[in-house]
Design a protein around this motif. Structure first.
Motif, PDB file in Angstrom:
ATOM      1  N   LEU A   2       0.867  -1.168   0.000  1.00 25.45           N
ATOM      2  CA  LEU A   2       0.000   0.000   0.000  1.00 25.45           C
ATOM      3  C   LEU A   2       0.905   1.218   0.000  1.00 25.45           C
ATOM      4  CD1 LEU A   2      -2.507  -1.200   2.732  1.00 25.45           C
ATOM      5  CD2 LEU A   2      -2.724  -1.410   0.255  1.00 25.45           C
ATOM      6  N   ALA A   3       0.677   2.157  -0.896  1.00 18.49           N
ATOM      7  CA  ALA A   3       1.575   3.297  -1.050  1.00 18.49           C
ATOM      8  C   ALA A   3       0.804   4.604  -0.971  1.00 18.49           C
ATOM      9  CB  ALA A   3       2.292   3.210  -2.393  1.00 18.49           C
ATOM     10  N   GLY A   4       1.417   5.605  -0.356  1.00 17.25           N
ATOM     11  CA  GLY A   4       0.790   6.916  -0.268  1.00 17.25           C
ATOM     12  C   GLY A   4       1.841   8.012  -0.261  1.00 17.25           C
ATOM     13  N   GLN A   5       1.432   9.184  -0.648  1.00 17.17           N
ATOM     14  CA  GLN A   5       2.273  10.374  -0.701  1.00 17.17           C
ATOM     15  C   GLN A   5       3.527  10.167  -1.544  1.00 17.17           C
ATOM     16  OE1 GLN A   5       2.782  12.160   3.207  1.00 17.17           O
ATOM     17  NE2 GLN A   5       0.830  13.192   2.892  1.00 17.17           N
ATOM     18  N   PHE A   6       3.358   9.500  -2.660  1.00 14.92           N
ATOM     19  CA  PHE A   6       4.439   9.350  -3.627  1.00 14.92           C
ATOM     20  C   PHE A   6       4.285  10.447  -4.665  1.00 14.92           C
ATOM     21  CE2 PHE A   6       4.943   5.370  -1.662  1.00 14.92           C
ATOM     22  CZ  PHE A   6       6.028   4.683  -2.179  1.00 14.92           C
ATOM     23  N   SER A   7       5.380  11.109  -5.017  1.00 15.58           N
ATOM     24  CA  SER A   7       5.342  12.047  -6.133  1.00 15.58           C
ATOM     25  C   SER A   7       5.152  11.238  -7.413  1.00 15.58           C
ATOM     26  CB  SER A   7       6.649  12.843  -6.200  1.00 15.58           C
ATOM     27  OG  SER A   7       7.716  11.988  -6.586  1.00 15.58           O
ATOM     28  N   VAL A   9       7.140  11.043  -9.890  1.00 15.66           N
ATOM     29  CA  VAL A   9       8.416  10.398 -10.199  1.00 15.66           C
ATOM     30  C   VAL A   9       8.616   9.189  -9.288  1.00 15.66           C
ATOM     31  CG1 VAL A   9      10.932  10.700 -10.133  1.00 15.66           C
ATOM     32  CG2 VAL A   9       9.474  12.485 -11.110  1.00 15.66           C
ATOM     33  N   GLN A  10       8.318   9.326  -7.999  1.00 18.39           N
ATOM     34  CA  GLN A  10       8.454   8.202  -7.071  1.00 18.39           C
ATOM     35  C   GLN A  10       7.490   7.074  -7.433  1.00 18.39           C
ATOM     36  OE1 GLN A  10       7.762  10.596  -3.570  1.00 18.39           O
ATOM     37  NE2 GLN A  10       9.804  10.094  -2.773  1.00 18.39           N
ATOM     38  N   ARG A  11       6.253   7.425  -7.806  1.00 18.15           N
ATOM     39  CA  ARG A  11       5.278   6.405  -8.183  1.00 18.15           C
ATOM     40  C   ARG A  11       5.767   5.638  -9.405  1.00 18.15           C
ATOM     41  NH1 ARG A  11       0.692   5.371  -6.343  1.00 18.15           N
ATOM     42  NH2 ARG A  11       0.412   7.383  -5.354  1.00 18.15           N
ATOM     43  N   ALA A  12       6.306   6.345 -10.401  1.00 18.61           N
ATOM     44  CA  ALA A  12       6.840   5.681 -11.595  1.00 18.61           C
ATOM     45  C   ALA A  12       8.003   4.773 -11.220  1.00 18.61           C
ATOM     46  CB  ALA A  12       7.278   6.714 -12.622  1.00 18.61           C
ATOM     47  N   SER A  13       8.836   5.219 -10.296  1.00 15.15           N
ATOM     48  CA  SER A  13       9.960   4.408  -9.844  1.00 15.15           C
ATOM     49  C   SER A  13       9.480   3.177  -9.074  1.00 15.15           C
ATOM     50  CB  SER A  13      10.893   5.254  -8.980  1.00 15.15           C
ATOM     51  OG  SER A  13      12.011   4.516  -8.575  1.00 15.15           O
ATOM     52  N   THR A  42       9.959  -8.610   5.593  1.00 19.21           N
ATOM     53  CA  THR A  42      10.917  -7.722   6.270  1.00 19.21           C
ATOM     54  C   THR A  42      11.891  -7.113   5.267  1.00 19.21           C
ATOM     55  OG1 THR A  42      10.741  -9.048   8.273  1.00 19.21           O
ATOM     56  CG2 THR A  42      12.661  -7.627   8.088  1.00 19.21           C
ATOM     57  N   LYS A  43      12.400  -7.932   4.338  1.00 19.90           N
ATOM     58  CA  LYS A  43      13.316  -7.419   3.324  1.00 19.90           C
ATOM     59  C   LYS A  43      12.599  -6.457   2.387  1.00 19.90           C
ATOM     60  CE  LYS A  43      16.735  -8.643  -0.179  1.00 19.90           C
ATOM     61  NZ  LYS A  43      16.467  -7.434  -0.930  1.00 19.90           N
ATOM     62  N   LEU A  44      11.374  -6.766   2.021  1.00 19.39           N
ATOM     63  CA  LEU A  44      10.610  -5.887   1.144  1.00 19.39           C
ATOM     64  C   LEU A  44      10.423  -4.524   1.800  1.00 19.39           C
ATOM     65  CD1 LEU A  44       9.055  -5.345  -1.436  1.00 19.39           C
ATOM     66  CD2 LEU A  44       7.092  -6.527  -0.431  1.00 19.39           C
ATOM     67  N   VAL A  45      10.069  -4.498   3.082  1.00 11.69           N
ATOM     68  CA  VAL A  45       9.916  -3.231   3.804  1.00 11.69           C
ATOM     69  C   VAL A  45      11.246  -2.470   3.811  1.00 11.69           C
ATOM     70  CG1 VAL A  45       9.512  -2.203   6.077  1.00 11.69           C
ATOM     71  CG2 VAL A  45       7.974  -3.968   5.214  1.00 11.69           C
ATOM     72  N   ALA A  46      12.346  -3.161   4.102  1.00 12.76           N
ATOM     73  CA  ALA A  46      13.659  -2.512   4.121  1.00 12.76           C
ATOM     74  C   ALA A  46      13.999  -1.924   2.748  1.00 12.76           C
ATOM     75  CB  ALA A  46      14.730  -3.505   4.566  1.00 12.76           C
ATOM     76  N   ASP A  47      13.717  -2.664   1.674  1.00  9.87           N
ATOM     77  CA  ASP A  47      13.963  -2.163   0.316  1.00  9.87           C
ATOM     78  C   ASP A  47      13.134  -0.916   0.034  1.00  9.87           C
ATOM     79  OD1 ASP A  47      15.748  -4.225  -0.154  1.00  9.87           O
ATOM     80  OD2 ASP A  47      14.403  -5.351  -1.482  1.00  9.87           O
ATOM     81  N   LEU A  48      11.860  -0.950   0.397  1.00  9.25           N
ATOM     82  CA  LEU A  48      10.995   0.208   0.167  1.00  9.25           C
ATOM     83  C   LEU A  48      11.473   1.408   0.975  1.00  9.25           C
ATOM     84  CD1 LEU A  48       7.510  -1.552   0.151  1.00  9.25           C
ATOM     85  CD2 LEU A  48       8.707  -0.571  -1.821  1.00  9.25           C
ATOM     86  N   ASN A  49      11.873   1.183   2.234  1.00  4.30           N
ATOM     87  CA  ASN A  49      12.380   2.278   3.064  1.00  4.30           C
ATOM     88  C   ASN A  49      13.619   2.915   2.448  1.00  4.30           C
ATOM     89  OD1 ASN A  49      10.398   2.005   5.028  1.00  4.30           O
ATOM     90  ND2 ASN A  49      11.643   0.669   6.307  1.00  4.30           N
ATOM     91  N   LEU A  50      14.497   2.077   1.904  1.00  4.31           N
ATOM     92  CA  LEU A  50      15.725   2.564   1.288  1.00  4.31           C
ATOM     93  C   LEU A  50      15.449   3.305  -0.019  1.00  4.31           C
ATOM     94  CD1 LEU A  50      18.859   2.567   1.412  1.00  4.31           C
ATOM     95  CD2 LEU A  50      18.791   0.443   0.108  1.00  4.31           C
ATOM     96  N   ARG A  51      14.592   2.740  -0.841  1.00  2.00           N
ATOM     97  CA  ARG A  51      14.333   3.309  -2.169  1.00  2.00           C
ATOM     98  C   ARG A  51      13.393   4.519  -2.143  1.00  2.00           C
ATOM     99  NH1 ARG A  51      15.169  -0.371  -6.663  1.00  2.00           N
ATOM    100  NH2 ARG A  51      16.110  -2.298  -5.910  1.00  2.00           N
ATOM    101  N   PHE A  52      12.498   4.565  -1.152  1.00  2.00           N
ATOM    102  CA  PHE A  52      11.470   5.607  -1.147  1.00  2.00           C
ATOM    103  C   PHE A  52      11.371   6.298   0.215  1.00  2.00           C
ATOM    104  CE2 PHE A  52      10.282   2.263  -4.155  1.00  2.00           C
ATOM    105  CZ  PHE A  52      10.339   2.997  -5.338  1.00  2.00           C
ATOM    106  N   PRO A  53      12.458   6.938   0.658  1.00  2.00           N
ATOM    107  CA  PRO A  53      12.402   7.618   1.956  1.00  2.00           C
ATOM    108  C   PRO A  53      11.396   8.763   1.918  1.00  2.00           C
ATOM    109  CG  PRO A  53      14.401   8.238   0.767  1.00  2.00           C
ATOM    110  CD  PRO A  53      13.732   7.147  -0.028  1.00  2.00           C
TER     111      PRO A  53
END
Length: 93
Positions: A2-7, A9-13, A42-53
């Motif tokens: 679930l994603a929110g407040q993505f620009s 450019v971030q949404r495309a990424s 857990t890894k997926l969350v870590a990847d998302l945190n890293l890629r989409f701060p």
């Protein structure tokens, strides 16, 4: 995912990331993707945190046949059944 407040450019990424890194995916609303991955939640969350701060996102792990029900388009139920995540739920059971 679930994603929110993505620009834009971030949404495309995010979409590129999902297409490239997930084994399979289904997007049924602008801000929600059902994904299958060999990585842990857990890894997926870590990847998302890293890629989409600075964005809001949430990962929910579905256990096989643990869903209780809901209202989704037929294509979503078909995808969930294909991945053995629902049994006897949704239209055209």
């Amino acid at each position: 995912i679930l994603a929110g407040q993505f620009s834009a450019v971030q949404r495309a990424s995010l979409i590129q990331y999902i297409h490239a890194e997930m084994c399979d995916w289904f997007n049924y609303t602008a801000d929600a993707w059902l994904v299958c991955t060999s990585d842990s939640a857990t890894k997926l969350v870590a990847d998302l945190n890293l890629r989409f701060p600075g964005t809001y996102h949430m990962v929910v792990k579905l256990e096989p046949r643990a869903m209780m029900g809901g209202s989704l388009p037929e294509e979503a139920w078909t995808w969930l059944r294909r991945h053995d995540l629902v049994a006897g739920l949704g239209p055209h059971k």
